[in-house]
Design an enzyme around this catalytic site. Structure first.
Site, PDB file in Angstrom:
ATOM      1  N   LYS A  89       0.839  -1.197   0.000  1.00  0.00           N
ATOM      2  CA  LYS A  89       0.000   0.000   0.000  1.00  0.00           C
ATOM      3  C   LYS A  89       0.876   1.249   0.000  1.00  0.00           C
ATOM      4  CE  LYS A  89      -4.470   1.342   1.602  1.00  0.00           C
ATOM      5  NZ  LYS A  89      -5.639   1.050   2.405  1.00  0.00           N
ATOM      6  N   LYS A  94      -2.357 -13.834  -9.253  1.00  0.00           N
ATOM      7  CA  LYS A  94      -3.054 -14.474  -8.128  1.00  0.00           C
ATOM      8  C   LYS A  94      -4.526 -14.036  -8.115  1.00  0.00           C
ATOM      9  CE  LYS A  94      -3.541 -13.132  -3.759  1.00  0.00           C
ATOM     10  NZ  LYS A  94      -3.286 -12.646  -2.418  1.00  0.00           N
ATOM     11  N   LYS A 111      -9.686 -10.340  -4.991  1.00  0.00           N
ATOM     12  CA  LYS A 111     -10.704  -9.312  -5.196  1.00  0.00           C
ATOM     13  C   LYS A 111     -10.077  -7.998  -5.628  1.00  0.00           C
ATOM     14  CE  LYS A 111     -12.396 -11.087  -1.641  1.00  0.00           C
ATOM     15  NZ  LYS A 111     -12.937 -11.691  -0.468  1.00  0.00           N
TER      16      LYS A 111
HETATM   17  P1  TYM Z   1      -8.389 -13.635   3.075  1.00  0.00           P
HETATM   18  O1  TYM Z   1      -9.737 -13.333   3.611  1.00  0.00           O
HETATM   19  O2  TYM Z   1      -7.749 -12.653   2.165  1.00  0.00           O
HETATM   20  O3  TYM Z   1      -8.403 -15.026   2.355  1.00  0.00           O
HETATM   21  C1  TYM Z   1      -8.970 -16.171   2.961  1.00  0.00           C
HETATM   22  C2  TYM Z   1      -8.131 -17.385   2.633  1.00  0.00           C
HETATM   23  O4  TYM Z   1      -8.100 -17.596   1.234  1.00  0.00           O
HETATM   24  C3  TYM Z   1      -6.752 -17.748   0.798  1.00  0.00           C
HETATM   25  N1  TYM Z   1      -6.622 -17.233  -0.580  1.00  0.00           N
HETATM   26  C4  TYM Z   1      -5.994 -17.890  -1.562  1.00  0.00           C
HETATM   27  N2  TYM Z   1      -5.373 -19.081  -1.590  1.00  0.00           N
HETATM   28  C5  TYM Z   1      -4.845 -19.484  -2.776  1.00  0.00           C
HETATM   29  N3  TYM Z   1      -4.922 -18.756  -3.917  1.00  0.00           N
HETATM   30  C6  TYM Z   1      -5.533 -17.546  -3.934  1.00  0.00           C
HETATM   31  N4  TYM Z   1      -5.615 -16.851  -5.071  1.00  0.00           N
HETATM   32  C7  TYM Z   1      -6.103 -17.058  -2.730  1.00  0.00           C
HETATM   33  N5  TYM Z   1      -6.776 -15.934  -2.379  1.00  0.00           N
HETATM   34  C8  TYM Z   1      -7.078 -16.061  -1.071  1.00  0.00           C
HETATM   35  C9  TYM Z   1      -5.954 -16.910   1.784  1.00  0.00           C
HETATM   36  O5  TYM Z   1      -4.595 -17.290   1.805  1.00  0.00           O
HETATM   37  C10 TYM Z   1      -6.656 -17.215   3.078  1.00  0.00           C
HETATM   38  O6  TYM Z   1      -6.197 -18.411   3.659  1.00  0.00           O
HETATM   39  N6  TYM Z   1      -5.518 -12.404   6.977  1.00  0.00           N
HETATM   40  C11 TYM Z   1      -6.394 -13.432   6.435  1.00  0.00           C
HETATM   41  C12 TYM Z   1      -7.575 -13.731   7.325  1.00  0.00           C
HETATM   42  C13 TYM Z   1      -7.188 -14.062   8.724  1.00  0.00           C
HETATM   43  C14 TYM Z   1      -6.610 -15.283   9.174  1.00  0.00           C
HETATM   44  C15 TYM Z   1      -6.445 -15.115  10.580  1.00  0.00           C
HETATM   45  C16 TYM Z   1      -6.223 -16.447   8.533  1.00  0.00           C
HETATM   46  C17 TYM Z   1      -7.365 -13.238   9.794  1.00  0.00           C
HETATM   47  N7  TYM Z   1      -6.896 -13.870  10.931  1.00  0.00           N
HETATM   48  C18 TYM Z   1      -5.886 -16.125  11.370  1.00  0.00           C
HETATM   49  C19 TYM Z   1      -5.652 -17.454   9.329  1.00  0.00           C
HETATM   50  C20 TYM Z   1      -5.500 -17.286  10.714  1.00  0.00           C
HETATM   51  C21 TYM Z   1      -6.917 -12.937   5.090  1.00  0.00           C
HETATM   52  O7  TYM Z   1      -6.958 -11.764   4.846  1.00  0.00           O
HETATM   53  O8  TYM Z   1      -7.388 -13.933   4.297  1.00  0.00           O
END
Ligand code: TYM
Length: 327
Positions: free
Chosen positions: A114, A193, A196
């Site tokens: 960012k 990748k 969104k």
């Molecule tokens: P988030 O909400 O962006 O994504 C949720 C999960 O989806 C996976 N993901 C992907 N995996 C493979 N290829 C892709 N293109 C792809 N896009 C998304 C993400 O790796 C994730 O596992 N910070 C986290 C949410 C979170 C979290 C936590 C996860 C908050 N606290 C504690 C684990 C443990 C996040 O923003 O994921």
């Protein structure tokens, strides 16, 4: 500390879930609930760093719960809850924050990206990895199923746990990331990748017509049909592989290597597989959407389980660092 093995993960309700979320994370949640004590939450506090509209956040949160249940998350096996319903985690976040070096957060990619784009970051985004560490450590989690993009945050979590344990005595369980190689980084329609923020997603519960349209627009190269192609470097093949069984994958790989095929054929095969793959979940989703009270009850029960565990861990933390002044 007990020998029970726990799995935990969180997912942001920033919009409807896409194939990257499913193959990178949700599918693992569902598989692991069979063997582990499982905690899965909808990360609405994290989503607040991007969603600044109450009604949208409320709606997305409920939609996220419905999606996860429709996809096979079983509330008898896993606690499903909403992040902000467990205040123990935000207390833990503060405690961890007091021992977090600024430099560690400055190196984290969400903030760095960012800043590199010249956008102003707020303290929420900057300290996001500490909240994520609290999310994980509050439940004595052993295993954290995520996509590759979250691995750095789990490294931060381990650093913070190690440093707290070193300073105050053995308190936290050391968590490990669980990343499936095949789905560590699911590509989007442009080969980057799937995300969104890149506008290249295909949503799990997209209506079938729109889904087909998006699949047909997946970017491909303009080499002649006759030319043999390497399936292993092709993002369309990678997407196809996620849905295909072993035999289908081998056959398609062979077609690539032989040449004399059009990408349109691959896209159509992918659309057919994807539609069938989520057909059952789609039906289940419609039934769940018609029964929001059931979904709310699932979340309340999940919160109760989650708070019981987080309360126990917090008690240990408070004693270790001395905020438990009474004991
Ligand atoms: P988030 O909400 O962006 O994504 C949720 C999960 O989806 C996976 N993901 C992907 N995996 C493979 N290829 C892709 N293109 C792809 N896009 C998304 C993400 O790796 C994730 O596992 N910070 C986290 C949410 C979170 C979290 C936590 C996860 C908050 N606290 C504690 C684990 C443990 C996040 O923003 O994921």
């Amino acid at each position: 500390m007990s020998n029970v093995q726990r799995v935990l993960s969180g997912i942001q309700p920033t919009g409807r879930f896409h194939w990257g979320n499913y193959f990178g994370a949700i599918r693992q949640y569902i598989a692991l609930q069979e063997e582990y004590e499982a905690y899965y939450f909808i990360a609405n506090l994290h989503a607040l760093t991007t969603i600044r509209d109450a009604q949208t956040l409320r709606q997305n949160t409920l939609d996220a719960a419905i999606d996860l249940l429709a996809l096979g998350l079983d509330p008898d096996k896993a606690a499903l809850f909403v992040h902000s319903d467990v205040p123990e985690v935000t207390e833990l976040c503060w405690i961890l924050m007091t021992g977090t070096p600024m430099g560690l957060l400055e190196r984290c990619h969400a903030y760095k990206e960012k800043k590199a784009k010249g956008l102003t970051a707020d303290a929420g985004l900057f300290t996001y990895p500490v909240l994520m560490a609290a999310d994980i450590l509050a439940y004595d989690s052993n295993l954290v199923p995520v996509g590759e993009d979250q691995v750095q945050h789990i490294e931060v979590t381990r650093d913070l746990a190690r440093s707290f344990n070193h300073h105050f005595g053995e308190t936290f369980v050391m968590p490990k990331a669980h990343v499936l190689e095949q789905a560590a980084r699911v590509p989007g329609t442009d080969g980057e990748k799937m995300s969104k923020s890149y506008g290249n997603t295909i949503e799990i519960f997209e209506d079938p017509k729109t889904m087909r349209k998006k699949i047909m627009r997946i970017q491909t190269d303009s080499r002649p049909m006759e030319e043999p192609k390497d399936p292993d470097t092709d993002h369309l093949f990678q997407l196809y592989s996620l849905f295909a069984d072993e035999a289908q994958r081998a056959e398609m790989a062979e077609t690539y290597r032989r040449g004399h095929f059009g990408y349109g054929m691959v896209k159509k095969a992918l659309a057919d597989l994807a539609e069938a793959y989520f057909a059952e979940a789609r039906k289940k989703r419609a039934a769940l959407a018609a029964d929001p009270n059931y979904v709310r009850q699932v979340l309340r029960d999940g919160t109760e389980k989650a708070r019981a565990k987080a309360g126990e861990v917090l008690e240990r933390v408070r004693r270790a660092c001395g905020t438990a002044w009474w004991g």
